[in-house]
Design a protein around this motif. Structure first.
Motif, mmCIF file in Angstrom:
data_model
loop_
_atom_site.group_PDB
_atom_site.id
_atom_site.type_symbol
_atom_site.label_atom_id
_atom_site.label_comp_id
_atom_site.label_asym_id
_atom_site.label_seq_id
_atom_site.Cartn_x
_atom_site.Cartn_y
_atom_site.Cartn_z
ATOM 1 N N GLY A 147 0.811 -1.212 0.000
ATOM 2 C CA GLY A 147 0.000 0.000 0.000
ATOM 3 C C GLY A 147 0.843 1.259 0.000
ATOM 4 O O GLY A 147 0.361 2.349 0.338
ATOM 5 N N ALA A 148 2.108 1.144 -0.368
ATOM 6 C CA ALA A 148 3.027 2.285 -0.349
ATOM 7 C C ALA A 148 2.515 3.421 -1.225
ATOM 8 O O ALA A 148 1.851 3.205 -2.237
ATOM 9 C CB ALA A 148 4.409 1.842 -0.838
ATOM 10 N N ARG A 149 2.849 4.631 -0.813
ATOM 11 C CA ARG A 149 2.511 5.802 -1.609
ATOM 12 C C ARG A 149 3.531 6.896 -1.308
ATOM 13 O O ARG A 149 4.271 6.829 -0.328
ATOM 14 C CB ARG A 149 1.093 6.284 -1.303
ATOM 15 N N GLU A 150 3.536 7.906 -2.133
ATOM 16 C CA GLU A 150 4.530 8.970 -1.964
ATOM 17 C C GLU A 150 4.136 9.873 -0.790
ATOM 18 O O GLU A 150 2.999 10.332 -0.695
ATOM 19 C CB GLU A 150 4.624 9.811 -3.237
ATOM 20 N N PRO A 151 5.083 10.143 0.135
ATOM 21 C CA PRO A 151 4.776 11.041 1.252
ATOM 22 C C PRO A 151 4.452 12.439 0.748
ATOM 23 O O PRO A 151 5.108 12.943 -0.164
ATOM 24 C CB PRO A 151 6.070 11.038 2.080
ATOM 25 N N GLN A 152 3.444 13.065 1.338
ATOM 26 C CA GLN A 152 3.023 14.385 0.864
ATOM 27 C C GLN A 152 2.841 15.403 1.981
ATOM 28 O O GLN A 152 2.557 16.574 1.709
ATOM 29 C CB GLN A 152 1.706 14.258 0.081
ATOM 30 N N GLY A 153 2.971 14.998 3.218
ATOM 31 C CA GLY A 153 2.738 15.919 4.327
ATOM 32 C C GLY A 153 3.923 16.840 4.575
ATOM 33 O O GLY A 153 5.046 16.569 4.142
ATOM 34 N N PRO A 154 3.704 17.948 5.290
ATOM 35 C CA PRO A 154 4.804 18.840 5.656
ATOM 36 C C PRO A 154 5.698 18.187 6.694
ATOM 37 O O PRO A 154 5.248 17.301 7.435
ATOM 38 C CB PRO A 154 4.077 20.057 6.238
#
Length: 426
Positions: free
Chosen positions: A382-389
């Motif tokens: 379920g990996a995804r690209e990190p997008q948070g600050p």
């Protein structure tokens, strides 16, 4: 299924369990509780999550009920290897104990000993302790085990692995020779067997399934990640997934370093290892339990003795040093019939080491070559690209301000009360 009411437990305990939605006993509870209530010494073999806490704890409370206790002189003693397990045992027995008019406290290392001295100044019926702190309190004249008529050892093999057995022996020597003793462990061999021979009287053995990683609902993968830089990118993407994830590292320094990397990528991760203060360890466990911290990075201190449901993925960022550790780490997922995935990240130079480890563990794992953005990585984890600050270090003020916690990808989640955070389990 056998109900707790049918096992002979007092009505106040049965009513408390019923209010918590707990009516039917697990297999080891059904088998061992009647023997424990009759005063037999018990040998229990089974992994964390098999219901051991209630198996020894509820009969202890039932047998302690109705008699007075003294300050600093508990009539029941539970020894556990880690602060987290001791706190978990105390929390799960508090309500049943209260229903019988009994007082349960825990004393653990990493906490100002004066807090424990004050707690022991009032009568205590059941004491849950880590061995080192119990010994400290005895040496200061604040704890006396001469009236401990029932003693339980939980995760005895882990205490052996951590070098606690000499302390455990000293503590058992201070309890009455005719005391009832219950010992629970994933394995009953080696130094644990010596403990059994020295301190137990005609024990009856009850077993559940041993620690294993072959349940039908658990899937195992070896993710071949190439070099270290690519592995680091893969870890960040896995950390940004939905759901609870435990990542295991071999060293305390590795845990701290990985937490920093994840938080810099906006992933709400916290670390757990033996050098962290009690406040930090408690925050990490509570945040992971209530879902506000989706990623827990830990040494093998979290591989056993911590029962948290809903962990859908276990990641061996560092492959464990030996096969038993693999099985215990893997056992943090696919609990109580739920499904889970276990992945081991293998750099090119680690492939042979990992293959040998899995052979010893008796695990058949699917090997897949993955890259940070590959479809296989997404499908399996379920990996995804990190997008948070970026997030501040754990324990520092969050940009969200007080009253909120930051989840994966910078999502804001309301803080939850301690009552809400306390989970079920037995």
């Amino acid at each position: 299924m056998t109900s707790f009411a049918e096992l002979g437990l007092p009505d106040p305990i049965v009513r408390v369990l019923s209010k918590q939605g707990i009516t039917d006993a697990f297999p080891i509870q059904e088998a061992a509780i009647p023997d424990a209530l009759s005063g037999r010494d018990i040998l229990g073999r089974g992994p964390t999550g098999s219901g051991k806490t209630f198996t020894f704890g509820l009969p202890m409370l039932a047998r302690l009920a109705g008699a007075p206790s003294r300050p600093g002189s508990p009539r029941g003693l539970v020894l556990a290897p880690t602060r987290e397990l001791a706190a978990q045992i105390r929390e799960r027995l508090e309500d049943p104990a209260s229903a019988l008019g009994l007082r349960v406290i825990d004393v653990v290392g990493g906490v100002n000993i004066n807090h424990h001295i004050r707690a022991l100044a009032a009568p205590v019926d059941l004491l849950v302790a880590t061995p080192g702190r119990a010994e400290d309190l005895i040496n200061q004249g604040k704890l006396d085990l001469g009236r401990a008529e029932i003693t339980a050892l939980d995760e005895a093999d882990q205490m052996a692995d951590m070098g606690f057995l000499p302390q455990v022996r000293k503590l058992l020597d201070r309890t009455p020779n005719d005391a009832q003793r219950m010992l629970f462990s994933a394995t009953l061999d080696g130094d644990v067997e010596k403990l059994v021979q020295a301190y137990m009287h005609d024990p009856v053995t009850h077993s559940t399934a041993p620690a294993e990683a072959a349940v039908d609902t658990m899937a195992h993968y070896v993710l071949e990640v190439g070099d270290r830089e690519q592995r680091n990118d893969v870890v960040l993407r896995i950390g940004a997934r939905e759901g609870r994830t435990i990542m295991f590292m071999r060293t305390k320094h590795g845990v701290d370093r990985q937490v920093k990397k994840l938080r810099r990528a906006g992933i709400h991760a916290q670390g757990l290892h033996g050098d962290k203060g009690q406040g930090a360890r408690t925050r990490a466990i509570e945040g992971f339990s209530d879902g506000s911290t989706p990623v827990l990075v830990a040494t093998d201190i979290a591989a056993r003795g911590i029962d948290i449901g809903g962990v859908s993925l276990v990641v061996h960022v560092d492959p464990p040093a030996e096969h038993k550790a693999y099985l215990h780490r893997a056992g943090r997922t696919a609990r109580a019939g739920t499904s889970g995935t276990v992945v081991t990240l293998a750099m090119d130079e680690q492939r042979d080491e990992v293959a040998q480890l899995l052979r010893k563990a008796g695990v058949e794992a699917t090997s897949v070559t993955v890259a940070p953005g590959s479809e296989a990585l997404v499908r399996i984890t379920g990996a995804r690209e990190p997008q948070g600050p970026p997030l501040p270090p754990p324990g520092h003020a969050s940009p969200a301000g007080p009253g909120t916690r930051t989840g994966t990808g910078g999502k804001r989640r309301p803080a939850r009360s301690r009552r809400q955070r306390r989970g079920g389990g037995r």
